[in-house]
Design an enzyme around this catalytic site. Structure first.
Site, PDB file in Angstrom:
ATOM      1  N   SER A 241      -9.118  60.300 -25.241  1.00  0.00           N
ATOM      2  CA  SER A 241      -8.991  61.067 -26.493  1.00  0.00           C
ATOM      3  C   SER A 241     -10.316  61.701 -26.914  1.00  0.00           C
ATOM      4  O   SER A 241     -10.342  62.861 -27.359  1.00  0.00           O
ATOM      5  CB  SER A 241      -8.423  60.197 -27.619  1.00  0.00           C
ATOM      6  OG  SER A 241      -9.123  58.987 -27.727  1.00  0.00           O
ATOM      7  N   HIS A 271      -3.665  54.502 -22.422  1.00  0.00           N
ATOM      8  CA  HIS A 271      -4.648  54.652 -23.518  1.00  0.00           C
ATOM      9  C   HIS A 271      -3.994  54.112 -24.806  1.00  0.00           C
ATOM     10  O   HIS A 271      -3.561  52.966 -24.842  1.00  0.00           O
ATOM     11  CB  HIS A 271      -5.057  56.136 -23.581  1.00  0.00           C
ATOM     12  CG  HIS A 271      -6.232  56.443 -24.453  1.00  0.00           C
ATOM     13  ND1 HIS A 271      -7.116  55.507 -24.901  1.00  0.00           N
ATOM     14  CD2 HIS A 271      -6.679  57.634 -24.978  1.00  0.00           C
ATOM     15  CE1 HIS A 271      -8.058  56.081 -25.645  1.00  0.00           C
ATOM     16  NE2 HIS A 271      -7.805  57.384 -25.707  1.00  0.00           N
ATOM     17  N   HIS A 318      -9.753  47.245 -18.870  1.00  0.00           N
ATOM     18  CA  HIS A 318     -10.479  48.365 -19.486  1.00  0.00           C
ATOM     19  C   HIS A 318     -11.301  49.088 -18.432  1.00  0.00           C
ATOM     20  O   HIS A 318     -11.773  48.459 -17.474  1.00  0.00           O
ATOM     21  CB  HIS A 318     -11.399  47.869 -20.616  1.00  0.00           C
ATOM     22  CG  HIS A 318     -11.788  48.963 -21.546  1.00  0.00           C
ATOM     23  ND1 HIS A 318     -12.890  49.749 -21.343  1.00  0.00           N
ATOM     24  CD2 HIS A 318     -11.188  49.432 -22.668  1.00  0.00           C
ATOM     25  CE1 HIS A 318     -12.958  50.637 -22.313  1.00  0.00           C
ATOM     26  NE2 HIS A 318     -11.941  50.484 -23.130  1.00  0.00           N
ATOM     27  N   ARG A 327     -13.212  44.423 -30.611  1.00  0.00           N
ATOM     28  CA  ARG A 327     -12.184  44.925 -31.537  1.00  0.00           C
ATOM     29  C   ARG A 327     -10.986  43.972 -31.530  1.00  0.00           C
ATOM     30  O   ARG A 327     -10.310  43.792 -32.541  1.00  0.00           O
ATOM     31  CB  ARG A 327     -11.751  46.346 -31.129  1.00  0.00           C
ATOM     32  CG  ARG A 327     -12.901  47.347 -31.136  1.00  0.00           C
ATOM     33  CD  ARG A 327     -12.494  48.686 -30.535  1.00  0.00           C
ATOM     34  NE  ARG A 327     -12.082  48.579 -29.155  1.00  0.00           N
ATOM     35  CZ  ARG A 327     -11.605  49.591 -28.428  1.00  0.00           C
ATOM     36  NH1 ARG A 327     -11.479  50.787 -28.979  1.00  0.00           N
ATOM     37  NH2 ARG A 327     -11.248  49.425 -27.164  1.00  0.00           N
ATOM     38  N   ASP A 373      -5.798  46.899 -28.011  1.00  0.00           N
ATOM     39  CA  ASP A 373      -4.354  47.038 -28.227  1.00  0.00           C
ATOM     40  C   ASP A 373      -3.593  45.720 -28.079  1.00  0.00           C
ATOM     41  O   ASP A 373      -2.429  45.634 -28.467  1.00  0.00           O
ATOM     42  CB  ASP A 373      -3.794  48.064 -27.228  1.00  0.00           C
ATOM     43  CG  ASP A 373      -4.457  49.416 -27.395  1.00  0.00           C
ATOM     44  OD1 ASP A 373      -4.591  49.854 -28.545  1.00  0.00           O
ATOM     45  OD2 ASP A 373      -4.861  50.023 -26.388  1.00  0.00           O
TER      46      ASP A 373
HETATM   47  N1  CMX Z   1      -2.269  44.832 -15.520  1.00  0.00           N
HETATM   48  C1  CMX Z   1      -1.962  45.048 -14.194  1.00  0.00           C
HETATM   49  N2  CMX Z   1      -2.761  45.746 -13.370  1.00  0.00           N
HETATM   50  C2  CMX Z   1      -3.924  46.177 -13.864  1.00  0.00           C
HETATM   51  C3  CMX Z   1      -4.318  45.957 -15.198  1.00  0.00           C
HETATM   52  C4  CMX Z   1      -3.425  45.262 -16.040  1.00  0.00           C
HETATM   53  N3  CMX Z   1      -3.686  45.044 -17.325  1.00  0.00           N
HETATM   54  N4  CMX Z   1      -5.533  46.527 -15.387  1.00  0.00           N
HETATM   55  C5  CMX Z   1      -5.879  47.101 -14.229  1.00  0.00           C
HETATM   56  N5  CMX Z   1      -4.899  46.913 -13.314  1.00  0.00           N
HETATM   57  C6  CMX Z   1      -4.823  47.455 -11.959  1.00  0.00           C
HETATM   58  C7  CMX Z   1      -4.802  48.960 -12.009  1.00  0.00           C
HETATM   59  O1  CMX Z   1      -3.503  49.441 -12.310  1.00  0.00           O
HETATM   60  C8  CMX Z   1      -5.321  49.346 -10.638  1.00  0.00           C
HETATM   61  O2  CMX Z   1      -4.265  49.142  -9.719  1.00  0.00           O
HETATM   62  P1  CMX Z   1      -4.070  50.149  -8.461  1.00  0.00           P
HETATM   63  O3  CMX Z   1      -5.350  50.084  -7.690  1.00  0.00           O
HETATM   64  O4  CMX Z   1      -2.898  49.581  -7.742  1.00  0.00           O
HETATM   65  O5  CMX Z   1      -3.827  51.512  -9.030  1.00  0.00           O
HETATM   66  C9  CMX Z   1      -6.369  48.255 -10.390  1.00  0.00           C
HETATM   67  O6  CMX Z   1      -6.007  47.138 -11.240  1.00  0.00           O
HETATM   68  C10 CMX Z   1      -7.783  48.672 -10.695  1.00  0.00           C
HETATM   69  O7  CMX Z   1      -7.856  49.079 -12.041  1.00  0.00           O
HETATM   70  P2  CMX Z   1      -9.221  48.903 -12.870  1.00  0.00           P
HETATM   71  O8  CMX Z   1     -10.296  49.625 -12.109  1.00  0.00           O
HETATM   72  O9  CMX Z   1      -9.434  47.478 -13.204  1.00  0.00           O
HETATM   73  O10 CMX Z   1      -8.863  49.632 -14.227  1.00  0.00           O
HETATM   74  P3  CMX Z   1      -8.918  51.191 -14.560  1.00  0.00           P
HETATM   75  O11 CMX Z   1     -10.290  51.492 -15.044  1.00  0.00           O
HETATM   76  O12 CMX Z   1      -8.374  52.015 -13.450  1.00  0.00           O
HETATM   77  O13 CMX Z   1      -7.884  51.282 -15.773  1.00  0.00           O
HETATM   78  C11 CMX Z   1      -6.821  50.540 -17.740  1.00  0.00           C
HETATM   79  C12 CMX Z   1      -8.150  50.743 -17.020  1.00  0.00           C
HETATM   80  C13 CMX Z   1      -7.099  50.214 -19.191  1.00  0.00           C
HETATM   81  C14 CMX Z   1      -6.015  51.844 -17.677  1.00  0.00           C
HETATM   82  C15 CMX Z   1      -6.052  49.384 -17.045  1.00  0.00           C
HETATM   83  O14 CMX Z   1      -6.774  48.193 -17.179  1.00  0.00           O
HETATM   84  C16 CMX Z   1      -4.650  49.214 -17.597  1.00  0.00           C
HETATM   85  O15 CMX Z   1      -3.732  49.890 -17.127  1.00  0.00           O
HETATM   86  N6  CMX Z   1      -4.441  48.301 -18.623  1.00  0.00           N
HETATM   87  C17 CMX Z   1      -3.176  48.156 -19.267  1.00  0.00           C
HETATM   88  C18 CMX Z   1      -2.923  49.303 -20.238  1.00  0.00           C
HETATM   89  C19 CMX Z   1      -3.814  49.186 -21.467  1.00  0.00           C
HETATM   90  O16 CMX Z   1      -3.924  48.137 -22.086  1.00  0.00           O
HETATM   91  N7  CMX Z   1      -4.449  50.299 -21.864  1.00  0.00           N
HETATM   92  C20 CMX Z   1      -5.237  50.366 -23.099  1.00  0.00           C
HETATM   93  C21 CMX Z   1      -6.734  50.497 -22.864  1.00  0.00           C
HETATM   94  C22 CMX Z   1      -7.485  50.603 -24.163  1.00  0.00           C
HETATM   95  C23 CMX Z   1      -7.193  51.911 -24.859  1.00  0.00           C
HETATM   96  O17 CMX Z   1      -7.554  52.961 -24.335  1.00  0.00           O
HETATM   97  O18 CMX Z   1      -6.573  51.898 -25.924  1.00  0.00           O
END
Ligand code: CMX
Length: 439
Positions: A241, A271, A318, A327, A373
């Site tokens: 964002s 996000h 994250h 937070r 979140d």
């Molecule tokens: N549950 C399951 N798998 C997860 C995970 C979770 N909470 N967090 C990361 N992973 C997975 C990723 O999907 C990725 O898998 P692939 O390689 O198969 O695609 C792998 O672990 C590596 O990811 P990462 O490098 O640890 O995390 P990213 O920086 O790519 O992504 C985020 C970060 C937040 C998108 C991810 O941790 C996620 O999807 N979390 C759940 C959704 C969430 O809570 N989002 C809110 C974030 C805060 C906000 O912006 O408000």
């Protein structure tokens, strides 16, 4: 000129001169190197942006102008008898770099109350959506409808000097932030409360008045809104964002166009939409078990099931953080004070007890800890706001504070059009093959 604008003019213009000198003196300084992996992993860790309002540390979490969340909860001005910071104060801090006095905060509250008028056509645009349109869709479209009010767009059309960009961006920012609670509350009351709308109460602070217009009069909910609006506001510049606001704004699109675009990014489940997904995930878990409070073993099983089905566990992980999000901790402290025996809140805490160990066992997951979140929905449900599809709109109202303060800075510093280089995979393959052949 209002006092805040005067203050910003002093700070911003001095900083712009300092930055110019800094670039001149250090333009060749090498900051780091990046790899093919950096390019294919969403540019994580690559320094490519300037954002003055806040800085994120992977271990410690966010600092706003050098101040942590616990520090700000202690030091920022509050309403009489209250214990949570007023988001007006955080906005002042992000914009000026200085902690505000109570008078400074009152001035912002009054300025936003004065600027809060929303033109009728914006409500008409919202009303034109079917009731099942997602609240974030309504919110983004409403911000677009408000764009008719952009002073930046009007001034640009007439013709203005580059040096004045920040001035009109500031005006749009103040007007937009002032108007967002009314727009968001309108969407909530129309979608879930049979369009039984509530007039603003200009005697209340910005977040207190937002709670009032949403239909929640309890002082504890108002306190929650003050905390919520403060902690969701900014998370440095690279998140979707904030980056979107900066990117779209770099084309000199006005703050309304930039924020609406940012809200479309916030509406993604990786996000901001994760806040609704967390509650949906917990409710589905309960439903699968036939209701009641799940045991920790059942939560563990459900986490594994979620991952094995190729889904993410919402609220965990994250892109930058590698520890529990402060937070999350701030909201946990709020819950311990106001609702320690709430069932849903206790489920959130049980998930926190077991999830990091399980997620930590999946080598690919870089951060097994909860983000902002993971907790927010349970607090809202406690006070009766159960319509979880609306939660990301609350995040959006708060996020406007940080990203728009940053946009004013972008204009004051004269930051240029953003245009990173992209290449094809074939280009990379050929380039690397050539470099290997010549080595
Ligand atoms: N549950 C399951 N798998 C997860 C995970 C979770 N909470 N967090 C990361 N992973 C997975 C990723 O999907 C990725 O898998 P692939 O390689 O198969 O695609 C792998 O672990 C590596 O990811 P990462 O490098 O640890 O995390 P990213 O920086 O790519 O992504 C985020 C970060 C937040 C998108 C991810 O941790 C996620 O999807 N979390 C759940 C959704 C969430 O809570 N989002 C809110 C974030 C805060 C906000 O912006 O408000």
């Amino acid at each position: 000129m209002d006092k805040l604008k005067n203050k910003f003019a002093d700070k911003g213009l001095a900083k712009a001169a300092e930055v110019k000198e800094f670039i001149k003196a250090n333009s060749e300084h090498v900051l780091g190197s990046y790899t093919v992996d950096s390019v294919f992993s969403g540019m994580k860790g690559m320094i490519g942006l300037i954002t003055e309002t806040s800085l994120l540390d992977a271990e410690e979490g966010i600092r706003f102008r050098g101040h942590s969340i616990p520090e700000l909860r202690a030091t920022l001005p509050k309403v009489a008898g209250g214990s949570e910071p007023l988001p007006e104060g955080l906005f002042y801090l992000m914009l000026t770099g200085e902690l505000p006095t109570e008078e400074d905060v009152n001035d912002v509250t009054n300025a936003w109350a004065r600027r809060a008028i929303v033109p009728k056509h914006v409500f008409n645009v919202i009303d034109s959506f079917p009731l099942n349109a997602h609240p974030m869709t309504q919110f983004s479209a409403a911000i677009m409808a408000l764009q008719t009010e952009s002073e930046f767009a009007a001034a640009y059309r007439k013709g203005i000097n580059k040096k004045e960009y920040w001035d009109y961006t500031y005006e749009d920012t103040m007007n937009l932030i002032a108007r967002l609670p009314r727009v968001a509350a309108y969407i909530y009351r129309r979608t879930y409360k049979f369009s039984d709308h509530i007039e603003p109460n200009p005697k209340l602070d910005w977040a207190g008045n937002f709670a009032h217009m949403l239909g929640f009069e309890g002082e504890d909910f108002k306190e929650l809104m003050r905390l919520y609006m403060t902690i969701h506001s900014d998370h440095e510049g690279g998140n979707v964002s904030a980056h979107t606001t900066h990117l779209v704004g770099s084309a000199l699109s006005d703050p309304y166009l930039s924020l609406s675009a940012a809200m479309n990014g916030l509406a993604g489940p990786l996000h901001g939409l994760a806040n609704q997904e967390v509650i949906r995930w917990v409710l589905e878990l309960q439903e699968n078990l036939g209701g009641g409070k799940p045991s920790k073993a059942q939560i563990e099983e459900y986490i594994n099931k979620t991952i094995n089905e190729g889904k993410v566990v919402p609220g965990y992980g994250h892109a930058v953080l590698r520890k529990t999000d402060p937070r999350f901790t701030a909201q946990m402290e709020f819950a311990k004070k106001h609702m320690p025996t709430d069932e849903l809140v206790n489920i959130v805490w049980d998930v926190y007890d077991v999830a990091p160990t399980i997620l930590g066992n999946y080598k690919k997951i870089k951060n097994p800890w909860p983000n902002v979140d993971a907790h927010s929905g349970a607090l809202l449900v406690h006070y009766g706001m159960k319509e979880y599809d609306f939660y990301t709109v609350l995040f959006g109202v708060s996020r406007a504070l940080g990203v728009l303060a940053s946009l004013v800075w972008d204009r004051a510093l004269g930051l240029p059009l953003e245009r990173p280089k992209s290449v094809t995979t074939e280009w990379l393959q050929n380039t690397i093959a050539k470099s290997k052949a010549s080595a």
